[in-house]
Design an enzyme around this catalytic site. Structure first.
Site, PDB file in Angstrom:
ATOM      1  N   PRO A   1       0.835  -1.215   0.000  1.00  0.00           N
ATOM      2  CA  PRO A   1       0.000   0.000   0.000  1.00  0.00           C
ATOM      3  C   PRO A   1       0.871   1.267   0.000  1.00  0.00           C
ATOM      4  CG  PRO A   1      -0.620  -1.505   1.776  1.00  0.00           C
ATOM      5  CD  PRO A   1       0.666  -1.997   1.213  1.00  0.00           C
ATOM      6  N   GLU A   2       0.496   2.213  -0.841  1.00  0.00           N
ATOM      7  CA  GLU A   2       1.244   3.468  -0.934  1.00  0.00           C
ATOM      8  C   GLU A   2       0.324   4.620  -0.518  1.00  0.00           C
ATOM      9  OE1 GLU A   2       3.197   3.751  -4.785  1.00  0.00           O
ATOM     10  OE2 GLU A   2       3.334   1.578  -4.930  1.00  0.00           O
TER      11      GLU A   2
END
Ligand SMILES: [Zn+2]
Length: 271
Positions: free
Chosen positions: A2-3
């Site tokens: 996840p960014e």
């Protein structure tokens, strides 16, 4: 992994669900992810009210009264679920239960690269990784964005991943932004014309904004707090498309290794 957009999506979703709720129980299932000792987490969070949710880089911040901030980093495979305790499984790491709520916040992580850390508002209580985070790319003016890379000699793709320079970008959004800006990931800042660099700022900004609006990218493990998937993976132009044709020019998208990470790009569109 996840960014920034995925964490922003979770922050907005959870903000609506748990703002104003008081913690009735801190459930530590496993201690792998804890950067703050279990006893301190349990003692300090019990009875505290969630004021709001926020995000810094790839960290989700639960802001409580008494200036307490619970920092959650999802690592590679972390998930946050808003569900009943029936959802616990072998990968549940921690949960927060709230007064008058049948559902709870469950942090699940298969590969256990996530992190959980509690700070008390003073910079001294923050681990180094947090203190050293660079500026937020969605808040940077174009000139300030280019300044983040002044004097840097590394490859632009690797520099974009450096959280100390700009916070929140990972492999997906660095690759997608470089494609949109028409910049080869192997370029060094000194070899990128100013106009192109300003174009990269715009590309980063637009890519992140669109990804947030689409609910993030669900490739392997990222899901929303209700278990649903994001939609931006359907709009990736290079990431995960090695061997397929470029949507712009038909050239085959390449995947190379740069600084130990993969980079996807179109050799024709990204000179
Ligand atoms: Zn192309």
């Amino acid at each position: 992994m996840p960014e920034l957009p995925e964490i922003e999506v979770l922050s907005r979703e959870l903000g609506k669900k748990i703002s104003g709720l008081r913690v009735s129980e801190v459930v530590i299932c496993r201690e792998f992810l804890l950067k703050t000792p279990r006893k301190i987490l349990e003692k300090k969070l019990l009875g505290k009210t969630v004021l709001k949710l926020s995000r810094r880089g790839k960290y989700l911040c639960l802001i409580f009264d008494s200036e307490l901030i619970l920092w959650l980093h999802l690592g590679m495979t972390g998930q946050l679920l808003w569900a009943s305790s029936r959802s616990y499984d072998a990968y549940a790491q921690m949960a927060l239960r709230f007064e008058n709520s049948a559902e709870e916040l469950i942090f699940r992580d298969i590969r256990k690269f996530g992190r959980i850390c509690l700070t008390n508002g003073s910079p001294d209580s923050m681990p180094r990784g947090l203190r050293e985070l660079g500026p937020e790319p969605l808040e940077l003016a174009p000139d300030d964005f280019t300044k983040c890379f002044d004097g840097r000699t590394g490859r632009i793709k690797s520099l974009l991943l450096n959280q100390k320079l700009v916070a929140g970008l990972g492999n997906i959004y660095a690759d997608e932004s470089l494609f949109r800006a028409g910049i080869n990931p192997r370029k060094r800042p000194s070899g990128i014309k100013r106009e192109k660099f300003l174009g990269l700022h715009k590309a980063v900004y637009e890519t992140l904004r669109e990804a947030i609006l689409q609910g993030g990218s669900s490739i392997d493990d990222f899901i929303h707090t209700d278990g649903s998937r994001g939609g931006f993976q359907n709009f990736h132009r290079v990431y995960g498309r090695a061997g397929e044709k470029c949507f712009n020019c038909g050239t085959i998208i390449r995947r190379i290794m740069l600084g130990g990470r993969s980079a996807h790009f179109c050799p024709t569109c990204q000179k």
